[in-house]
Design a protein around this motif. Structure first.
Motif, PDB file in Angstrom:
ATOM      1  N   VAL A  70      -5.844 -70.613  31.284  1.00 21.13           N
ATOM      2  CA  VAL A  70      -4.738 -71.232  30.556  1.00 21.13           C
ATOM      3  C   VAL A  70      -4.217 -70.287  29.483  1.00 21.13           C
ATOM      4  CG1 VAL A  70      -4.077 -73.157  29.078  1.00 21.13           C
ATOM      5  CG2 VAL A  70      -5.678 -73.527  30.949  1.00 21.13           C
ATOM      6  N   LEU A  71      -2.895 -70.121  29.451  1.00 18.33           N
ATOM      7  CA  LEU A  71      -2.213 -69.429  28.364  1.00 18.33           C
ATOM      8  C   LEU A  71      -1.350 -70.475  27.683  1.00 18.33           C
ATOM      9  CD1 LEU A  71      -2.013 -67.083  30.925  1.00 18.33           C
ATOM     10  CD2 LEU A  71      -1.542 -65.853  28.839  1.00 18.33           C
ATOM     11  N   GLN A  72      -1.484 -70.601  26.356  1.00 19.57           N
ATOM     12  CA  GLN A  72      -0.777 -71.660  25.661  1.00 19.57           C
ATOM     13  C   GLN A  72      -0.130 -71.136  24.403  1.00 19.57           C
ATOM     14  OE1 GLN A  72      -2.915 -75.267  25.448  1.00 19.57           O
ATOM     15  NE2 GLN A  72      -1.435 -76.281  24.151  1.00 19.57           N
ATOM     16  N   GLY A  73       1.091 -71.577  24.204  1.00 24.01           N
ATOM     17  CA  GLY A  73       1.829 -71.273  22.985  1.00 24.01           C
ATOM     18  C   GLY A  73       2.440 -72.555  22.459  1.00 24.01           C
ATOM     19  N   GLY A  74       1.764 -73.206  21.530  1.00 16.46           N
ATOM     20  CA  GLY A  74       2.239 -74.494  21.024  1.00 16.46           C
ATOM     21  C   GLY A  74       2.087 -75.560  22.085  1.00 16.46           C
ATOM     22  N   ARG A  75       3.177 -76.241  22.413  1.00 13.08           N
ATOM     23  CA  ARG A  75       3.099 -77.274  23.445  1.00 13.08           C
ATOM     24  C   ARG A  75       3.430 -76.744  24.840  1.00 13.08           C
ATOM     25  NH1 ARG A  75       8.027 -79.904  24.703  1.00 13.08           N
ATOM     26  NH2 ARG A  75       9.779 -78.953  23.619  1.00 13.08           N
ATOM     27  N   HIS A  76       3.813 -75.479  24.920  1.00 16.16           N
ATOM     28  CA  HIS A  76       4.113 -74.863  26.212  1.00 16.16           C
ATOM     29  C   HIS A  76       2.859 -74.190  26.756  1.00 16.16           C
ATOM     30  CE1 HIS A  76       8.363 -75.642  25.745  1.00 16.16           C
ATOM     31  NE2 HIS A  76       8.251 -75.187  24.492  1.00 16.16           N
TER      32      HIS A  76
END
Length: 87
Positions: A70-76
């Motif tokens: 998983v790569l996550q930036g905030g809610r994206h």
């Protein structure tokens, strides 16, 4: 018998975005999907959240199959699923 790995890319809503034979191309598009907000993109590993780069992603996926990263930036979020091509 040749080992051919494929990388499937999904977004926050688990919408399928494509299948790749190249980890670099899958990583590039995953960063693009996760980097749509104001937050910094992070990579989830066994050791916690780290700054994403291709080398770290390769090391996380090394010698594993049928695993999701998983790569996550905030809610994206972007998910990369590594699978093996079966004959």
């Amino acid at each position: 018998m040749t080992k051919i790995y494929t990388y499937c890319l999904f977004d926050t809503d688990d919408t399928f975005h494509g299948v790749y034979s190249s980890l670099a191309a899958a990583y590039r598009d995953a960063i693009r999907l996760a980097n749509r907000g104001q937050s910094k993109v992070m990579l989830c590993t066994d050791n916690g959240w780290v700054d994403p780069d291709l080398t770290t992603l390769r090391n996380v996926l090394y010698s594993k199959c049928d695993v999701v990263v998983v790569l996550q930036g905030g809610r994206h979020r972007a998910k990369i699923l590594k699978t093996k091509l079966k004959e």
